[in-house]
Design a protein around this motif. Structure first.
Motif, PDB file in Angstrom:
ATOM      1  N   THR A  87       0.803  -1.337   0.237  1.00  0.00           N
ATOM      2  CA  THR A  87       0.184   0.077  -0.043  1.00  0.00           C
ATOM      3  C   THR A  87       1.012   1.315   0.016  1.00  0.00           C
ATOM      4  O   THR A  87       0.319   2.326  -0.175  1.00  0.00           O
ATOM      5  N   THR A  88       2.080   0.996   0.057  1.00  0.00           N
ATOM      6  CA  THR A  88       3.041   2.415   0.134  1.00  0.00           C
ATOM      7  C   THR A  88       4.166   2.295  -1.037  1.00  0.00           C
ATOM      8  O   THR A  88       4.884   1.075  -1.011  1.00  0.00           O
ATOM      9  N   PHE A  89       4.234   3.188  -1.543  1.00  0.00           N
ATOM     10  CA  PHE A  89       5.263   3.430  -2.555  1.00  0.00           C
ATOM     11  C   PHE A  89       6.680   3.310  -2.036  1.00  0.00           C
ATOM     12  O   PHE A  89       6.838   4.061  -0.677  1.00  0.00           O
ATOM     13  N   ARG A  90       7.732   3.034  -2.552  1.00  0.00           N
ATOM     14  CA  ARG A  90       9.207   2.831  -2.096  1.00  0.00           C
ATOM     15  C   ARG A  90       9.643   4.474  -1.666  1.00  0.00           C
ATOM     16  O   ARG A  90       9.957   4.558  -0.507  1.00  0.00           O
ATOM     17  N   PHE A  91       9.387   5.260  -2.285  1.00  0.00           N
ATOM     18  CA  PHE A  91       9.773   6.854  -1.918  1.00  0.00           C
ATOM     19  C   PHE A  91       8.904   7.266  -0.849  1.00  0.00           C
ATOM     20  O   PHE A  91       9.551   7.690   0.133  1.00  0.00           O
ATOM     21  N   LYS A  92       7.759   6.878  -0.578  1.00  0.00           N
ATOM     22  CA  LYS A  92       6.881   7.354   0.568  1.00  0.00           C
ATOM     23  C   LYS A  92       7.571   6.701   1.717  1.00  0.00           C
ATOM     24  O   LYS A  92       7.438   7.085   2.809  1.00  0.00           O
ATOM     25  N   VAL A 126      14.221  -3.425   0.461  1.00  0.00           N
ATOM     26  CA  VAL A 126      14.552  -2.991   1.903  1.00  0.00           C
ATOM     27  C   VAL A 126      15.773  -2.180   1.650  1.00  0.00           C
ATOM     28  O   VAL A 126      15.990  -0.990   2.247  1.00  0.00           O
ATOM     29  N   TYR A 127      16.677  -2.740   1.050  1.00  0.00           N
ATOM     30  CA  TYR A 127      18.262  -1.959   0.926  1.00  0.00           C
ATOM     31  C   TYR A 127      17.657  -0.859   0.295  1.00  0.00           C
ATOM     32  O   TYR A 127      18.375   0.376   0.870  1.00  0.00           O
ATOM     33  N   ASP A 128      17.410  -0.760  -0.895  1.00  0.00           N
ATOM     34  CA  ASP A 128      16.985   0.731  -1.686  1.00  0.00           C
ATOM     35  C   ASP A 128      16.053   1.687  -0.816  1.00  0.00           C
ATOM     36  O   ASP A 128      16.502   2.666  -0.745  1.00  0.00           O
ATOM     37  N   ILE A 129      15.199   1.236  -0.234  1.00  0.00           N
ATOM     38  CA  ILE A 129      14.306   2.161   0.708  1.00  0.00           C
ATOM     39  C   ILE A 129      15.470   2.832   1.830  1.00  0.00           C
ATOM     40  O   ILE A 129      15.086   3.921   2.031  1.00  0.00           O
ATOM     41  N   LEU A 130      15.993   1.678   2.547  1.00  0.00           N
ATOM     42  CA  LEU A 130      16.848   2.643   3.691  1.00  0.00           C
ATOM     43  C   LEU A 130      18.042   3.648   3.019  1.00  0.00           C
ATOM     44  O   LEU A 130      18.259   4.316   3.679  1.00  0.00           O
ATOM     45  N   LEU A 179      10.004   4.436 -12.124  1.00  0.00           N
ATOM     46  CA  LEU A 179       9.272   5.437 -12.648  1.00  0.00           C
ATOM     47  C   LEU A 179       8.201   5.712 -11.977  1.00  0.00           C
ATOM     48  O   LEU A 179       7.823   7.172 -12.180  1.00  0.00           O
ATOM     49  N   ARG A 180       7.153   5.070 -11.396  1.00  0.00           N
ATOM     50  CA  ARG A 180       6.215   5.387 -10.433  1.00  0.00           C
ATOM     51  C   ARG A 180       6.741   6.231  -9.385  1.00  0.00           C
ATOM     52  O   ARG A 180       5.709   7.283  -9.245  1.00  0.00           O
ATOM     53  N   ASP A 181       7.671   6.081  -8.753  1.00  0.00           N
ATOM     54  CA  ASP A 181       8.282   6.964  -7.488  1.00  0.00           C
ATOM     55  C   ASP A 181       8.722   8.210  -8.323  1.00  0.00           C
ATOM     56  O   ASP A 181       8.274   9.421  -7.658  1.00  0.00           O
ATOM     57  N   LYS A 182       9.402   8.188  -9.454  1.00  0.00           N
ATOM     58  CA  LYS A 182       9.779   9.496  -9.984  1.00  0.00           C
ATOM     59  C   LYS A 182       8.552  10.433 -10.362  1.00  0.00           C
ATOM     60  O   LYS A 182       8.592  11.605 -10.294  1.00  0.00           O
ATOM     61  N   ALA A 183       7.416   9.762 -10.756  1.00  0.00           N
ATOM     62  CA  ALA A 183       6.190  10.376 -11.076  1.00  0.00           C
ATOM     63  C   ALA A 183       5.665  10.945  -9.919  1.00  0.00           C
ATOM     64  O   ALA A 183       5.040  12.206  -9.993  1.00  0.00           O
ATOM     65  N   THR A 184       5.737  10.311  -8.695  1.00  0.00           N
ATOM     66  CA  THR A 184       4.968  10.641  -7.696  1.00  0.00           C
ATOM     67  C   THR A 184       5.693  12.027  -6.955  1.00  0.00           C
ATOM     68  O   THR A 184       5.259  13.085  -6.696  1.00  0.00           O
ATOM     69  N   ILE A 185       7.108  11.883  -7.279  1.00  0.00           N
ATOM     70  CA  ILE A 185       7.799  13.174  -6.757  1.00  0.00           C
ATOM     71  C   ILE A 185       7.577  14.479  -7.590  1.00  0.00           C
ATOM     72  O   ILE A 185       7.290  15.325  -7.241  1.00  0.00           O
ATOM     73  N   ALA A 186       7.528  14.068  -8.957  1.00  0.00           N
ATOM     74  CA  ALA A 186       7.369  15.119  -9.985  1.00  0.00           C
ATOM     75  C   ALA A 186       5.843  16.045  -9.603  1.00  0.00           C
ATOM     76  O   ALA A 186       6.011  17.073  -9.755  1.00  0.00           O
ATOM     77  N   ARG A 187       4.921  15.227  -9.101  1.00  0.00           N
ATOM     78  CA  ARG A 187       3.671  15.802  -8.751  1.00  0.00           C
ATOM     79  C   ARG A 187       3.542  16.546  -7.344  1.00  0.00           C
ATOM     80  O   ARG A 187       2.825  17.186  -6.794  1.00  0.00           O
ATOM     81  N   LEU A 188       4.638  16.523  -6.516  1.00  0.00           N
ATOM     82  CA  LEU A 188       4.953  17.167  -5.359  1.00  0.00           C
ATOM     83  C   LEU A 188       5.124  18.686  -5.552  1.00  0.00           C
ATOM     84  O   LEU A 188       5.707  19.056  -6.367  1.00  0.00           O
ATOM     85  N   SER A 189       4.521  19.480  -4.457  1.00  0.00           N
ATOM     86  CA  SER A 189       4.914  20.875  -4.425  1.00  0.00           C
ATOM     87  C   SER A 189       6.105  21.243  -4.183  1.00  0.00           C
ATOM     88  O   SER A 189       6.861  20.539  -3.617  1.00  0.00           O
TER      89      SER A 189
END
Length: 189
Positions: A87-92, A126-130, A179-189
């Motif tokens: 339920t949670t993207f890696r970046f989040k 987990v390695y990537d998230i940390l 790509l999904r996480d990059k798109a999420t970041i791109a939508r952040l203010s």
């Protein structure tokens, strides 16, 4: 491995005989201590109780040893964060983990989750998230070295492969993001 790669002190408990599901824990993890028992439960208890907070990363509801870890944390009143990757993207996830570590003032972090045999991709995820949480903290923290500096004086660094600059950290982070996480970041203010 994240701690070793960034020269951060690490430790914790493993069952007697350095038992893991894949065989004995390799000697490169020299700072791990063997518990008196070969049972995973004793190792789990000691890691939860002797840390300032426990992070559990999984996909879906907690089961088996991960559920036991959360139960022990609750029983002993220890801070515990469960990140559900279904339920949670890696970046989040990295953002939530960084904030939780800072808010809870976690100096010794216990990281737990499912076995590789039940989730073959969990180690790298987990390695990537940390690593992402580390890079975020490096960029956002007013503390030298960010939250990962804790305990560094107690043991010499094992090896250092971390970025030398914030720009290098951002580049490495961007390479690791989906790509999904990059798109999420791109939508952040």
């Amino acid at each position: 491995d994240v701690a070793m790669d960034f020269g951060i002190a690490y430790g914790g408990w493993v069952p007697r005989g350095r038992k893991t599901e894949a065989g004995p824990l390799p000697e490169k993890y020299a700072h791990m201590q063997e518990s008196a028992s070969r049972r995973y439960g004793e190792r789990t208890l000691r890691n939860v109780v002797e840390s300032d907070g426990t992070l559990i990363i999984s996909r879906g509801k907690l089961t088996g040893g991960s559920r036991l870890t959360a139960d022990i944390a609750r029983q002993y009143g220890r801070p515990c964060l469960h990140v559900d990757l279904s339920t949670t993207f890696r970046f989040k996830a990295a953002e939530v983990i960084r904030s939780w570590i800072v808010d809870q003032r976690v100096e010794v972090l216990n990281v737990a989750g499912p076995r590789a045999s039940s989730d073959p991709e969990i180690y790298q995820t987990v390695y990537d998230i940390l690593q992402t949480a580390f890079f975020m903290d490096m960029a956002l923290s007013s503390r030298p070295g960010g939250f990962f500096h804790y305990g560094a004086a107690s043991r010499p660094p094992v090896r250092r492969h971390g970025p030398e600059t914030i720009e290098a950290a951002v580049e490495r982070l961007m390479d690791a993001l989906s790509l999904r996480d990059k798109a999420t970041i791109a939508r952040l203010s």
